[in-house]
Design a protein around this motif. Structure first.
Motif, PDB file in Angstrom:
ATOM      1  N   GLN A 227       0.999  -1.355   0.082  1.00 41.12           N
ATOM      2  CA  GLN A 227       0.295   0.104  -0.202  1.00 41.12           C
ATOM      3  C   GLN A 227       0.769   1.093   0.134  1.00 41.12           C
ATOM      4  O   GLN A 227       2.211   1.173   0.179  1.00 41.12           O
ATOM      5  CB  GLN A 227      -0.806  -0.070   1.305  1.00 41.12           C
ATOM      6  CG  GLN A 227      -0.194  -0.143   2.569  1.00 41.12           C
ATOM      7  CD  GLN A 227       0.518   1.002   2.912  1.00 41.12           C
ATOM      8  OE1 GLN A 227       0.125   2.098   2.932  1.00 41.12           O
ATOM      9  NE2 GLN A 227       1.753   0.697   3.532  1.00 41.12           N
ATOM     10  N   PHE A 259      -2.253  -0.443  -4.497  1.00 41.92           N
ATOM     11  CA  PHE A 259      -3.341  -0.639  -3.994  1.00 41.92           C
ATOM     12  C   PHE A 259      -3.608  -2.340  -3.510  1.00 41.92           C
ATOM     13  O   PHE A 259      -3.284  -3.007  -4.089  1.00 41.92           O
ATOM     14  CB  PHE A 259      -4.536  -0.514  -5.429  1.00 41.92           C
ATOM     15  CG  PHE A 259      -4.598   1.026  -5.893  1.00 41.92           C
ATOM     16  CD1 PHE A 259      -5.162   1.880  -5.394  1.00 41.92           C
ATOM     17  CD2 PHE A 259      -3.458   1.092  -6.912  1.00 41.92           C
ATOM     18  CE1 PHE A 259      -4.987   3.193  -5.972  1.00 41.92           C
ATOM     19  CE2 PHE A 259      -3.316   2.388  -7.397  1.00 41.92           C
ATOM     20  CZ  PHE A 259      -4.048   3.504  -7.094  1.00 41.92           C
ATOM     21  N   ASP A 260      -3.983  -2.138  -2.002  1.00 44.61           N
ATOM     22  CA  ASP A 260      -4.463  -3.722  -1.807  1.00 44.61           C
ATOM     23  C   ASP A 260      -5.889  -3.996  -2.273  1.00 44.61           C
ATOM     24  O   ASP A 260      -7.032  -3.189  -1.666  1.00 44.61           O
ATOM     25  CB  ASP A 260      -4.396  -3.534  -0.246  1.00 44.61           C
ATOM     26  CG  ASP A 260      -4.659  -4.778   0.424  1.00 44.61           C
ATOM     27  OD1 ASP A 260      -4.922  -5.742  -0.300  1.00 44.61           O
ATOM     28  OD2 ASP A 260      -4.392  -5.127   1.591  1.00 44.61           O
ATOM     29  N   THR A 265      -3.563  -8.090   1.424  1.00 45.11           N
ATOM     30  CA  THR A 265      -2.133  -8.028   0.996  1.00 45.11           C
ATOM     31  C   THR A 265      -2.017  -9.280   0.243  1.00 45.11           C
ATOM     32  O   THR A 265      -0.770  -9.339  -0.318  1.00 45.11           O
ATOM     33  CB  THR A 265      -1.166  -7.974   2.192  1.00 45.11           C
ATOM     34  OG1 THR A 265      -0.932  -9.423   2.891  1.00 45.11           O
ATOM     35  CG2 THR A 265      -1.452  -6.992   3.160  1.00 45.11           C
TER      36      THR A 265
END
Length: 393
Positions: A227, A259-260, A265
């Protein structure tokens, strides 16, 4: 046809393999797998071994591999990952590489945050004995029409920055590029110019000057970001009074966003924009070029040095995903596009894309360091395999 099938399977099926985030005790890295294979008793440790504040992780990795510009290579990577109190993760890398094409490379890089992120220090020091092909200036070059260059190279880059707000830094530095024993040959005959350009094609060249830098970095782990935003802007003034061949300027703009996608994750979209602009007479080997960023990662799909010009713009997108519940194996899909300005009018007239896929093998689960193995295909017909320690960006 086979490549299209592989991409279809990875692209359409992988997003549905949603794996929940699991604790470190259930994750596996290379040391865990080796202990299982050779029945070595696991030392007593728990999730407290993770890289928490004040923690430090050391990894030494001998790595055989392959790169299009070097052939087979043997590499030893010493990596230290540190997390100071209330600070981003700091990374120190020492790398020694010896290649099939008789290239030798020694590199030391640092990305270090002090307590509370008050100061940030970075450096890129390298020595290279590096015969390599070059393909001329601009985008209208071919892989067949190449010039063999032999040279040695000393790079000394360092920057010291101070925090001016959350995730924001400003600072000064000094950068030095010295190429010597430069010799250029085309079909066995020594040449004095490439694409009509003479400076730095033979003999030696020096670029030397101070820098002013601005950094925004909201990532918590630069080794494997999940992130945040990274933006690095560096202005450099090369000066004859400091040994440079000419007085010329350069501007680097390096931006990355993560971007997660799933909130755990395991599915990450990473975007990268790398751009360098120069003004003045630049030595040939100091012009921005494919694969000559700090970590030698830009432009997968093309050989290092494939495109070169006074100005360069580059974009890449990469989708990263976990393939095993233990996080030991992961994968990526990526695409990039690049362009350099033409030497005749300094304009961008053509851009060439590439696509690729790869595997990730978790070397250390606490620092999230991966061994990256990628295959990419460039629009000009090139196709190559790439090895890297850590994520490409």
């Amino acid at each position: 046809m086979r490549q299209r099938t592989v991409f279809f399977i990875l692209f359409y099926l992988t997003p549905f393999v949603l794996l929940a985030q699991i604790p470190y005790s259930q994750q596996k890295d290379a040391s865990d797998v080796l202990r299982e294979l050779f029945h070595i008793k696991k030392p007593r440790k728990s999730d407290s071994s993770s890289l928490k504040e004040g923690g430090r992780v050391i990894a030494i990795l001998p790595t055989p591999g392959y790169a299009p510009q070097s052939g087979l290579f043997a590499q030893v990577v010493s990596n230290v990952t540190i997390r100071n109190t209330n600070a981003n993760v700091s990374i120190l890398n020492l790398v020694a590489t010896f290649t099939e094409f008789r290239q030798s490379i020694f590199q030391y890089t640092t990305s270090y945050f002090t307590k509370d992120n008050r100061f940030y220090f970075s450096n890129d020091w390298r020595w290279m004995d590096y015969p390599q092909a070059t393909y001329g200036l601009g985008m209208n070059t071919t892989r067949q029409n190449k010039t063999e260059m032999n040279f040695r190279y000393l790079r000394l880059y360092q920057t010291l920055m101070r925090s001016i707000g959350k995730n924001r830094y400003i600072g000064i530095g000094y950068q030095y590029d010295y190429h010597w024993h430069i010799e250029s040959y085309a079909q066995g005959t020594r040449v004095e110019e490439i694409s009509g350009y003479k400076m730095g094609v033979n003999g030696k060249s020096v670029s030397s000057g101070p820098t002013i830098a601005f950094l925004y970095d909201s990532r918590t782990n630069a080794m494997s970001a999940t992130q945040g935003l990274y933006t690095n802007v560096v202005f450099r003034q090369n000066l004859k009074s400091l040994g440079s061949n000419t007085n010329y300027q350069s501007l680097l703009v390096d931006a990355r966003k993560y971007f997660d996608l799933a909130g755990n994750t395991n599915h990450i979209l990473a975007l990268w924009s790398y751009n360098m602009f120069t003004h003045g007479n630049v030595p040939y080997l100091d012009m921005p070029s494919t694969g000559w960023d700090t970590n030698v990662n830009m432009g997968r799909g093309f050989i290092q040095g494939r495109f070169r010009g006074k100005n360069l713009m580059y974009l890449e997108a990469e989708y990263r995903f976990t393939l095993t519940r233990s996080h030991f194996i992961g994968g990526v899909l990526f695409s990039n596009i690049q362009t350099v300005s033409e030497i005749t009018d300094n304009r961008f007239r053509k851009a060439i894309p590439a696509i690729g896929t790869g595997l990730r093998i978790r070397i250390n689960k606490f620092s999230k360091a991966n061994l990256a193995i990628d295959f990419a295909v460039g629009r000009d017909g090139s196709r190559n395999i790439y090895f890297n320690f850590g994520e490409v960006f």
